[in-house]
Design a protein around this motif. Sequence first.
Motif, PDB file in Angstrom:
ATOM      1  N   ASN A 159      46.869 117.774  29.070  1.00 50.73           N
ATOM      2  CA  ASN A 159      47.961 116.815  28.943  1.00 50.73           C
ATOM      3  C   ASN A 159      47.382 115.433  28.662  1.00 50.73           C
ATOM      4  OD1 ASN A 159      50.111 114.920  29.612  1.00 50.73           O
ATOM      5  ND2 ASN A 159      51.202 116.669  30.495  1.00 50.73           N
ATOM      6  N   GLY A 160      47.381 115.036  27.385  1.00 42.87           N
ATOM      7  CA  GLY A 160      46.824 113.751  27.009  1.00 42.87           C
ATOM      8  C   GLY A 160      47.580 112.565  27.574  1.00 42.87           C
ATOM      9  N   GLY A 215      39.167 114.144  27.221  1.00 42.93           N
ATOM     10  CA  GLY A 215      40.247 115.105  27.382  1.00 42.93           C
ATOM     11  C   GLY A 215      39.782 116.459  27.865  1.00 42.93           C
ATOM     12  N   MET A 216      40.754 117.250  28.286  1.00 43.82           N
ATOM     13  CA  MET A 216      40.547 118.664  28.630  1.00 43.82           C
ATOM     14  C   MET A 216      41.130 119.464  27.471  1.00 43.82           C
ATOM     15  SD  MET A 216      41.788 120.790  32.031  1.00 43.82           S
ATOM     16  CE  MET A 216      43.547 120.718  31.694  1.00 43.82           C
ATOM     17  N   VAL A 217      40.287 120.217  26.799  1.00 43.31           N
ATOM     18  CA  VAL A 217      40.658 120.823  25.524  1.00 43.31           C
ATOM     19  C   VAL A 217      41.222 122.230  25.713  1.00 43.31           C
ATOM     20  CG1 VAL A 217      39.789 121.487  23.243  1.00 43.31           C
ATOM     21  CG2 VAL A 217      38.858 119.465  24.395  1.00 43.31           C
ATOM     22  N   ARG A 218      42.430 122.441  25.209  1.00 46.10           N
ATOM     23  CA  ARG A 218      43.068 123.761  25.118  1.00 46.10           C
ATOM     24  C   ARG A 218      43.028 124.564  26.421  1.00 46.10           C
ATOM     25  NH1 ARG A 218      40.163 123.610  20.283  1.00 46.10           N
ATOM     26  NH2 ARG A 218      41.471 123.417  18.427  1.00 46.10           N
ATOM     27  N   SER A 222      46.943 116.092  21.073  1.00 46.63           N
ATOM     28  CA  SER A 222      47.796 115.974  22.257  1.00 46.63           C
ATOM     29  C   SER A 222      47.029 116.194  23.559  1.00 46.63           C
ATOM     30  CB  SER A 222      48.949 116.967  22.170  1.00 46.63           C
ATOM     31  OG  SER A 222      48.459 118.291  22.086  1.00 46.63           O
ATOM     32  N   ASP A 223      45.809 116.738  23.482  1.00 46.62           N
ATOM     33  CA  ASP A 223      44.994 116.966  24.677  1.00 46.62           C
ATOM     34  C   ASP A 223      44.137 115.760  25.033  1.00 46.62           C
ATOM     35  OD1 ASP A 223      46.034 119.503  24.603  1.00 46.62           O
ATOM     36  OD2 ASP A 223      44.148 120.515  24.114  1.00 46.62           O
ATOM     37  N   LEU A 224      44.097 114.759  24.154  1.00 42.80           N
ATOM     38  CA  LEU A 224      43.166 113.649  24.306  1.00 42.80           C
ATOM     39  C   LEU A 224      43.874 112.353  24.675  1.00 42.80           C
ATOM     40  CD1 LEU A 224      40.967 114.265  21.128  1.00 42.80           C
ATOM     41  CD2 LEU A 224      40.506 115.040  23.466  1.00 42.80           C
ATOM     42  N   ALA A 225      43.094 111.428  25.233  1.00 47.27           N
ATOM     43  CA  ALA A 225      43.545 110.062  25.492  1.00 47.27           C
ATOM     44  C   ALA A 225      42.387 109.134  25.191  1.00 47.27           C
ATOM     45  CB  ALA A 225      43.992 109.905  26.943  1.00 47.27           C
TER      46      ALA A 225
END
Length: 336
Positions: A286-287, A98-101, A120-123
């Motif tokens: 955006n996860g 993910g791309m964090v914050r 919510s930022d992760l997949a």
Amino acid sequence: MSKDTMKAIRLHEFGGPEVLHYEEAPIPQLKSGEVLVRVHAVGINPPDWYLREGYKDLPPDWQPQVAFPLILGSDISGVVEAVAIDVDHFSVGDEVFGMVRFPSVGESAAYAEYVAAPASDLALKPAGIDHIHAAGVPMAALTAWQFLVDLGHDEANPFQSYSHHPVPLKGKKVLINGAAGGVGHLALQLAKWKGAHVIAVASTRHESFLRELGADEFIDYTKNKPEYSVHDIDLVLDTLGGPTTGRFLRTIQRGGALFPVFLGFSDEEEATNLGITVSTTQVRSNGSQLAELGQLLDSGKVQVAIDSTFALADARQAHERATSGHIQGKIILTVL
């Protein structure tokens, strides 16, 4: 190193790559809605070195105010170590990326052995790729996705008074400037996936790489100026942007669009007279979009290229590589 500390890259002042220090830092504490990730790999991106330098090219009132010591980075791939009590869609042991914050400044703290990230930022990491390749995906792929496929949020646009809207790509002629870079090589593949005819602009050494990814045409900017080489383009995605991006207006047909990824466009009157839409946006975490991208990565429809890898302790050398230019794909820091 105690059980409460980890290794991280921190800076205590703004400056060049020499301000990056490999040292002990506290392991972040979980908050509501968060996941603690044991990081295996970190992707580095332009905002990392912009922040390292203190965003010196921005107007003074735009320059961020941050607290030192500061940990850079936003893109991670790793394994879930712990979850907050209110998180129910990730479990300990899950492989995630993910791309964090982002775009918060200085809060992502990815150049570290552990990162606390909003769930919510992760997949879930695609099973078909390793952590190194997964760490190269988030910011670059989300930028390409939110410019070309689906913005995916209704936040106010900090760069213009109107919202950015991707345009239908099927059957369109799309030129991608800087096609060999992180955003560019993923945007090329997404545009092809959506049915576009893609013209890739890069230097000589990248031609075979970009044709293998599906480029229909290639322009070597060291031999030919792209703005004089093509015409009647429907969309230009200029991943370099900046003050020279207006040169692409002459390549675009009336009703077409120019999407500069970086700020600097100043030819609004000419664009209006030519009937060309110029629009940019700010990529955001955006996860759920990453999960969609994960399916494309798992199936092999989209591939992420790795330019080079460096150990976390060698982040200084990674930043030096980043600023040397002619990058093909992504630069990655390996943590495990």
